[in-house]
Structure formats: C-alpha cells, structure tokens
Scaffold this motif. Structure first.
Motif, mmCIF file in Angstrom:
data_model
loop_
_atom_site.group_PDB
_atom_site.id
_atom_site.type_symbol
_atom_site.label_atom_id
_atom_site.label_comp_id
_atom_site.label_asym_id
_atom_site.label_seq_id
_atom_site.Cartn_x
_atom_site.Cartn_y
_atom_site.Cartn_z
ATOM 1 N N PRO A 553 0.821 -1.226 0.000
ATOM 2 C CA PRO A 553 0.000 0.000 0.000
ATOM 3 C C PRO A 553 0.846 1.264 0.000
ATOM 4 O O PRO A 553 0.465 2.283 -0.598
ATOM 5 N N ASP A 557 0.671 4.400 -2.662
ATOM 6 C CA ASP A 557 0.528 5.822 -2.365
ATOM 7 C C ASP A 557 1.505 6.647 -3.195
ATOM 8 O O ASP A 557 1.141 7.672 -3.791
ATOM 9 N N TYR A 575 -7.813 -9.234 0.036
ATOM 10 C CA TYR A 575 -8.788 -8.338 0.651
ATOM 11 C C TYR A 575 -8.443 -6.868 0.429
ATOM 12 O O TYR A 575 -9.320 -6.008 0.442
ATOM 13 N N GLY A 576 -7.182 -6.584 0.214
ATOM 14 C CA GLY A 576 -6.820 -5.190 0.007
ATOM 15 C C GLY A 576 -6.960 -4.725 -1.423
ATOM 16 O O GLY A 576 -6.733 -3.549 -1.716
ATOM 17 N N LYS A 578 -9.718 -4.652 -3.625
ATOM 18 C CA LYS A 578 -10.899 -3.899 -4.057
ATOM 19 C C LYS A 578 -10.769 -2.409 -3.756
ATOM 20 O O LYS A 578 -10.915 -1.577 -4.664
ATOM 21 N N PRO A 579 -10.489 -2.010 -2.504
ATOM 22 C CA PRO A 579 -10.356 -0.565 -2.250
ATOM 23 C C PRO A 579 -9.193 0.068 -3.006
ATOM 24 O O PRO A 579 -9.275 1.229 -3.423
ATOM 25 N N SER A 580 -8.101 -0.698 -3.186
ATOM 26 C CA SER A 580 -6.957 -0.137 -3.919
ATOM 27 C C SER A 580 -7.300 0.056 -5.389
ATOM 28 O O SER A 580 -6.905 1.059 -6.007
ATOM 29 N N GLU A 582 -10.233 0.738 -6.537
ATOM 30 C CA GLU A 582 -11.102 1.922 -6.587
ATOM 31 C C GLU A 582 -10.299 3.204 -6.455
ATOM 32 O O GLU A 582 -10.613 4.215 -7.092
ATOM 33 N N ARG A 583 -9.262 3.187 -5.631
ATOM 34 C CA ARG A 583 -8.413 4.385 -5.485
ATOM 35 C C ARG A 583 -7.732 4.736 -6.802
ATOM 36 O O ARG A 583 -7.657 5.912 -7.185
#
Length: 836
Positions: A553, A557, A575-576, A578-580, A582-583
């Motif tokens: 992560p 960034d 698990y990490g 999907k949000p990544s 979307e980012r």
C-alpha cells in the motif's frame, strides 16, 4: 528396459549447426543425450523390445533457432519416436502441423497444475501432460476428473524447489537458463536467513532451498486408482544402478496395484532405494503440504542411509553408536552440517575395519554387527581428519559395495529379463507346408512357413502339448508365450529341429516388424506459419508509456502521486485489492491486478474474484488464460513473463487468445526482445525496464518452515504478514522473499535488473510500453526510479545518465541480468528465419 520400463525418455543431440544457437540439443539435459545418428538403431532396439521412446524437446526455442527446430522435429517424426515432450507452446503447435501423427506431451515445464492448464496445453497440440510435482493426490484426482487428457506424474527422483518452467536463478546469476537445459542448481547452495534485516540463527540448517528427493512408491495404488496414465522417474545424471532399482520397484508396485494386490516392498528393498541415491526420501507434496519436511536444510547432496551417530574420536578412528550394521568397504561420511565448516568440506572415506575395545573384529564378529553397538570405525591413512569430526555428527553410508551384486541381473543381463506376451497359432495340414504365426500384444503379426509339406506321422503325431513345449521355448528372445491355438488336420509329423527353426524364423520376423519405424508423412510448416504474421510497423509518434507494478500500500501511495500510465497491484492479500483498485480508478489511472503464477484445482474461484474487481488482469498462468477464454472482453488482459513467450510462434498464439500486450520471457536478452518486437509488432510487447528477477517461485514456504512450527497456512500463524525476510548468499547479497495468495514464495534477485543500456534500441524498434516493478523498495525509491525514467524518456538524461541515477537509488547495485547481450551475439540481418 530390463527393469520393466514401458517407456524411456531422453534427449537427442544434433550435429553442429543443426541445433540450438549455443550448439546444444533442444532438451533440458544439456550435458547428455544420444547423437541423432544413433537414433534409428536406438528406436529399432526399443521397439523390438516393446518399449516406447519419448524424446525431450523441452526447452524454450528462440526465433533464430526455429528453422533448426523444424528440421529436428521432422527427423524425430520420421525416426519413429513415440512422442516428443515439449515446453514451448509455439513449438508444440508447429510439431503438430509438421506431423499430425507424432504425439506431443506437454512437459512439466509448462507449469500445469489444473485442468484448465491441461486444456491450454491441448490447445497447442498436447495429448498428454506431465503435471507439476507440487500437486497432492487430491489435486491430481480433481484434474483427472475434469479432463480426458492423458496425465503423467513424477513419482521418484530429484525435486526442483521452484516450479519447473518458473525458475530464473540460473539466468540471473549465471547467464545460463534452466528453461534452456542449463540449470546451475543455485537451490543447492547455502543461504543465511535475514528476518526484518537481522540474521536468524537456524541451527544446522543452511541449505534453505534444497528439497529432499521424491519417493512416492506407497502412493502408487492411489495413482492407479485415480487413473493416472504414466508414472515418471527422474533419472537426471544418475547411474544405471539407480535407474534399475527404482524402475524395478515401481514396475512391481504398478503391477500389484493393477491386479488389486497390496504393495509388497520390503524394508530391505526400500533401504536399497535410499542407498542408491537420496537426499532424504519422501512423498512430499503428493501426500499433502508439510513445509517442515520438504526442505530439511542440513545438506544438499546424496546422503544414502544413516548408519549411526559419532560418540567420540580415537587416535586412529571414530567411535560410532550404530543404528545400522556396517561392514568393510562401505563408503561413509561424517555429516557436520556445513554451517560449522564454512569451506563445506566433509570427512569420510571407505571403511577398512571395525574395532571393539581396541581389538579388530574377525569375519564371524563382523557378521554379527548389529544396530545398538558402539564400535570404532577405521579408514585408510589420511582419509578422515578426526579433528574435523564432532560428537553428535550423523554418520551416513553413501556407498554400499554389495548393492551392485543385487542390481547386476538387471544391468548386465545377457538375455532379456522383461519379455512381452505373444500368442502363437500353428497350422499343420498333412501334405501342406506348416506355418507359425506370432501376434504381439498390439496385434502385430508375423508368419513363418516351412518349405517342405507336413509328412504323415509314422509313430507319434504332432499334438498341442508337444507344440506348446517346443514353441514356448522363447528364452533369449523379447517374448514369452501367452496362448497357443492350433489347426491340425491329419496325423502329421515334424522333427523337433524343424519346429525350432520355424519358431526362430517367426520370432525373427516379428522382432523385425516391431522394429520398423512407422510411416508418418511430414510437411515443413514454419514458412506457412510465418507468412500468416501480420505486417507490423513502428508508430514513431506514439509517446512512451510507463506501467508501474506495486506490492505494498505504501508503494501504491507513491505511485498515485507520480501518476504513471497504469498501475498493477500485486498484493499478498486479496482483501486489500478492491479498495486499492477503486483508489486507482478514482485517480483516473488505468489499473490492473496481477494473478498468481500458479493456480491449483481448488483455486479456480480466483478467476471469478479477479474479474469482479473491474480491472485489467496481468495473466501469469496458462490455466487462467484458458479459463478466461469463456469471458471474452470481460477485462483487458496482459500476458506476463511467466507464460514463457520466447519466439514469434508462441507470442503470436498467446496474443490471439485475447491478450492486448505480452511481456517476453526473461530468457530473452535485450536484442532478442528487439527482434521479437519486429516480428509481432512493437506495440504488442511490454518488456520490464526495471525490476527484480523472480529467481525462484516455489510451493515451499520459507516463512512457514523457518519462522513457525506449523505445517501449512492453517497452523503457521502467517509470519508472512508480519515479517520481511531475505536470503543472503555467499557473496553477501540479500534476496527478498515474498509470499503470494496461495502461500507460494518468490525469491527475488536483490539487485534490480535494468534495461537502461538498451532503451535507445528498444525505442528505435518502436517499443513504447515499459514496466517498472517494485519489490521491497521504499516509496521514495519508487519515486526516484520513476523520475529517472521520465527524465530519460523526455530527453533530459541519456541512457548512461539513467543508469547512474538508478545506481544511486539501489542499495545493492544494479544488474543487466537476463538482458545482457553477449558481444558475439550478432544481429538477425533481414530476419533470415523467414526466408528459405
């Protein structure tokens, strides 16, 4: 053959100028192999004995070698080989086009671990696949239930720690590729383990990537029940004794399982298998995952049978508590675990005598040596330095001189030991010439006929019992009589000498017929395949693009701040993702997710999950690519290096399966990538311009083995989620280790591999898409690497300046690695492989 093999596999070497660019054959045994000139005689001898020959053509083939590969494939097909074992997908398809009657077996180096992977190999012409050695019996059963392709599995011999076809250690550290039959066995070297930057004391374990040997004799009944078609013994660089003992053991196990009888191997026979060659035998992954047993780590070489433990050292010998009986002539080694002897030397030699309380044992006493005794072992003068033997060291018997006598009937047989069944039919009509027809197990027949007619009997007439006795005398031939039928009319008589002559003539005729090479039409197919290639021209106005692959992560960034043309997420945890994803989408940047390089039968749901993310997919396995064929257009697909595209045939075939771009295999140097771009189109390739070569990709989990007492992910405590580890080699370089979602480990080259010296030529060839991959780099290092490449692409710095800036960023320096172009490599002028 004498031990009962149904087939043998081997490589074939061709004369200089007729083979690979480096002068070797197209097989993964670069140091050995039969000469092509001997192949007709070899095939005749094998087929006369009813044994098949599978010729290994199991290396990646370069564009410059396609013409030679085509010629060799034609020769092999015409010589009557029963199948070729192929790694290169494009070459597999070419072989089928050249000779549709020549069976193709997909090599274990195709990394086939699922039914989808098997079907992918079928797409390229395979009728049988050799499964990965990391599969359990349950995995194999699932695959067998989901495909009707023939399945072949390894059951005995050396294990590679890396998935076959996915090891680049030899390429990274020696410029000699395992995918080209030049494995340097870096897995058998010692390493230190660094945990969060600190060295971890592992006791007697230093060989952290050196697995024991596969021994699946007890799993044979299950393999037979599952329906596996062929069991394979790895005999790489082993002697005839090893081949004979192992083949005989598995021959008997298969026959017993097939007949429904229990395995009858004795402890003494099992000990012989361990004695002839063993780094420590076990079923390993076939029996299920246990990371504590695959790699013991104490030693990387043959150990044989443990016979005792050092109790002390005397003036002239070594005191040993025996766990096995020993005798003069045994070859013994004292195992100090090399972490205590940095130079790696071990003490040992041939035992010449045993002493008890200072008195030598006579012949009667030697015959009574038993486990549990403590005796003094003495060796030849200077053979063992007692100062380097320590109390507690294991003692191994690496050589047993009596083993040769037990194997001699197989390795020095004058007459065939293994024979094949034949059915005989005798026709004897008084007044007509008698005839004998022999028919083998495949229905092939030969008939011998006497010149003289059958005369009437004066005394005893021919009967079936007499015929069975004389015609069944097949000793010294490759056959034994299974059944006899007769057609007798009249009371005829035939001398025994005539019957024997008839039998010999029929045997010779059948043997000769079995030895004939099958007639297979062959048609050169390379020119036609190359003519189908679309014309490609570089688009010089297309701006270069940088694609960034991140694994943490924090790296994400930094990548979002730098805004590359795309970001690929290669995370340990799903698990990490999907949000990544979307980012990245929210930032207006194209996003891809990296798939695992290996997918087993229970992991196929990953395909559905990856598609659900709504991102592009970096496809790393043939099985996944096959599965995605039913999801056309669901996601943009990019093929990664692990698909092993080494030539235009393979690259084009993979691109036709829906890939937008493809990363060439790391077996290609920078110039070969340039040449491949000219053949498939530069905009269809995405080479890695900065990254750490993935030297090992292994089912063996270093985290679990050395940071826990667990056996697998269910009880290991997941140290991969809380620790960073690296392996430090003997040169002091540290190589990071990362786990993937399937708990498989990748060991990365510690130094980044950079393409800076070659980017000018790549751009000139029209290449526009370049990937930057990060492993353990900090966010700031990622920014610096991206900034350096952007400065080069904008013309602010030269390629030399780019190299200097990257060198300043790296903690361990840089390497050209697999991209290095030898000074004598030459150029592919006008691409002569296309010409005639």
């Amino acid at each position: 053959m004498e031990a009962g093999a149904d087939a043998v596999f081997f490589g074939v070497n061709f004369a200089a100028g007729q083979g690979r660019a480096d002068g070797a054959g197209f097989h993964a045994r670069a140091k050995v192999g039969f000469d092509a000139e001997a192949l007709p005689e070899i095939m005749r001898g094998l087929h006369e004995r009813g044994v098949q020959a599978f010729v290994t053509f199991n290396v990646l083939v370069f564009d410059r070698e396609l013409r030679q590969a085509e010629r060799q494939l034609i020769t092999l097909a015409e010589s009557g080989v029963d199948a070729i074992i192929v790694q290169d997908h494009g070459v597999a398809r070419l072989a089928r086009e050249i000779c549709p009657d020549l069976p193709v077996h997909g090599s274990t180096q195709m990394s086939i671990t699922s039914a989808e992977g098997a079907e992918h190999a079928r797409r390229f012409g395979a009728s049988r696949v050799v499964l990965g050695r990391e599969l359990s019996l349950r995995d194999i059963e699932r695959i067998a239930g989901a495909t009707d392709l023939e399945l072949e599995t390894f059951v005995h011999g050396a294990l590679c720690v890396s998935y076959s076809g996915q090891c680049f250690s030899s390429e990274a550290w020696g410029g000699r590729s395992a995918n080209r039959g030049q494995c340097a066995q870096a897995c058998r070297l010692p390493y230190d383990l660094l945990v969060d930057g600190l060295e971890r004391d592992l006791g007697d374990a230093r060989y952290l990537l050196s697995p024991g040997d596969l021994y699946a004799l007890h799993q044979v009944p299950e393999l037979v029940r599952i329906g596996v078609n062929c069991l394979k013994i790895e005999g790489r660089y082993k002697d005839a004794e090893f081949v004979a003992l192992t083949t005989a053991a598995y021959r008997r196990a298969v026959d017993e399982a097939w007949a429904g009888r229990p395995l009858s191997v004795t402890p003494a026979e099992e000990q012989d298998l361990e004695q002839v060659y063993s780094r420590g035998l076990g079923p390993h992954f076939m029996a299920g995952t246990n990371h504590q047993t695959v790699v013991r780590g104490r030693a990387p070489r043959h150990r044989g049978v443990r016979v005792g433990t050092v109790r002390g050292v005397t003036e002239r010998g070594v005191l040993v508590d025996l766990s096995q009986s020993v005798k003069p002539g045994d070859g013994l080694v004292f195992d100090p675990a090399n972490w205590r002897t940095p130079e790696g030397r071990e003490e040992g030699g041939f035992l010449y005598g045993l002493w008890d309380a200072g008195r030598p044992l006579d012949d009667d006493s030697l015959a009574r040596v038993r486990p549990g005794q403590t005796l003094e072992l003495r060796f030849g003068r200077g053979a063992v330095d007692g100062r380097r033997v320590r109390v507690g060291d294991p003692v191994w018997r690496t050589h047993d001189p009596t083993l040769a006598a037990r194997v001699r009937p197989l390795v020095e047989a004058d007459d065939p030991v293994q024979t094949r069944p034949v059915d005989a039919h005798f026709s004897g009509h008084v007044g007509e010439a008698p005839a004998l027809t022999l028919t083998d197990e495949h229905g092939l027949s030969a008939t011998a006929t006497l010149q003289e007619p059958l005369a009437p009997a004066r005394n005893r007439a021919l009967d079936e019992a007499q015929l069975r006795e004389q015609l069944g005398r097949l000793g010294g031939t490759p056959f034994h009589l299974r059944a006899l039928t007769t057609d007798l009319q009249g009371a005829g008589f035939l001398p025994v000498s005539a019957l024997n002559a008839l039998r010999r003539e029929a045997v010779a005729a059948l043997t000769a017929r079995r030895g004939h090479a099958p007639e297979r039409p062959t048609t050169p197919a390379l020119d036609a395949a190359l003519r189908e290639m679309p014309a490609t021209t570089p688009d010089e106005d297309q701006a270069p693009r940088l694609h960034v692959l991140v694994r943490t992560p924090e790296q994400l960034d930094a990548a979002l701040e730098e805004r590359p043309d795309s970001i690929t997420l290669d995370y340990l945890e799903l698990y990490g993702l999907k949000p990544s994803v979307e980012r990245v989408k929210a930032a207006g940047i194209a996003v891809r997710v990296a798939s695992p390089r290996i997918l087993k039968p229970t992991e196929q749901n990953l395909q559905k999950f990856l598609l659900s993310l709504g991102a592009g997919i970096l496809v790393r396995s043939g099985g996944l690519l096959e599965g995605l064929q039913a999801e056309a257009g669901a996601a943009e697909l990019t093929g990664d290096f692990s698909l092993n595209a080494a030539n235009v045939l393979t690259a084009r075939a993979l691109l036709e399966l829906g890939l937008s771009r493809l990363t060439p295999t790391y077996d290609l140097n920078a110039q070969q990538i340039t040449e491949l771009a000219g053949l498939v189109g530069p905009l269809r390739l995405e080479p890695v311009a900065y990254g750490h070569l993935p030297v090992f990709h292994t089912e063996h989990c270093v985290f679990c083995r050395f940071l826990s007492e667990g056996t697998d992910y269910t009880n290991c405590g997941h140290p991969c989620e809380s620790h960073r580890i690296a392996l430090r080699d003997e040169r002091g370089r540290s190589h990071p280790v990362m786990a993937d979602v399937g708990c498989r480990n990748t060991v990365f080259e510690g130094r980044p591999q950079v393409a800076a010296p070659h980017l000018d030529s790549w751009l000139g060839a029209g290449l526009r898409d370049f990937r930057l991959e990060f492993v353990h780099e900090t966010p700031q290092q990622l920014r610096d690497v991206m900034a350096a490449h952007r400065a080069y692409l904008s013309g602010e710095v030269s390629a030399v300046g780019l190299q200097a800036r990257l060198d300043a960023v790296s903690d361990q320096g840089l390497t050209e690695g697999s991209l290095f172009v030898p000074h004598d490599f030459g150029t592919l002028d006008a691409l002569p492989l296309i010409g005639t």
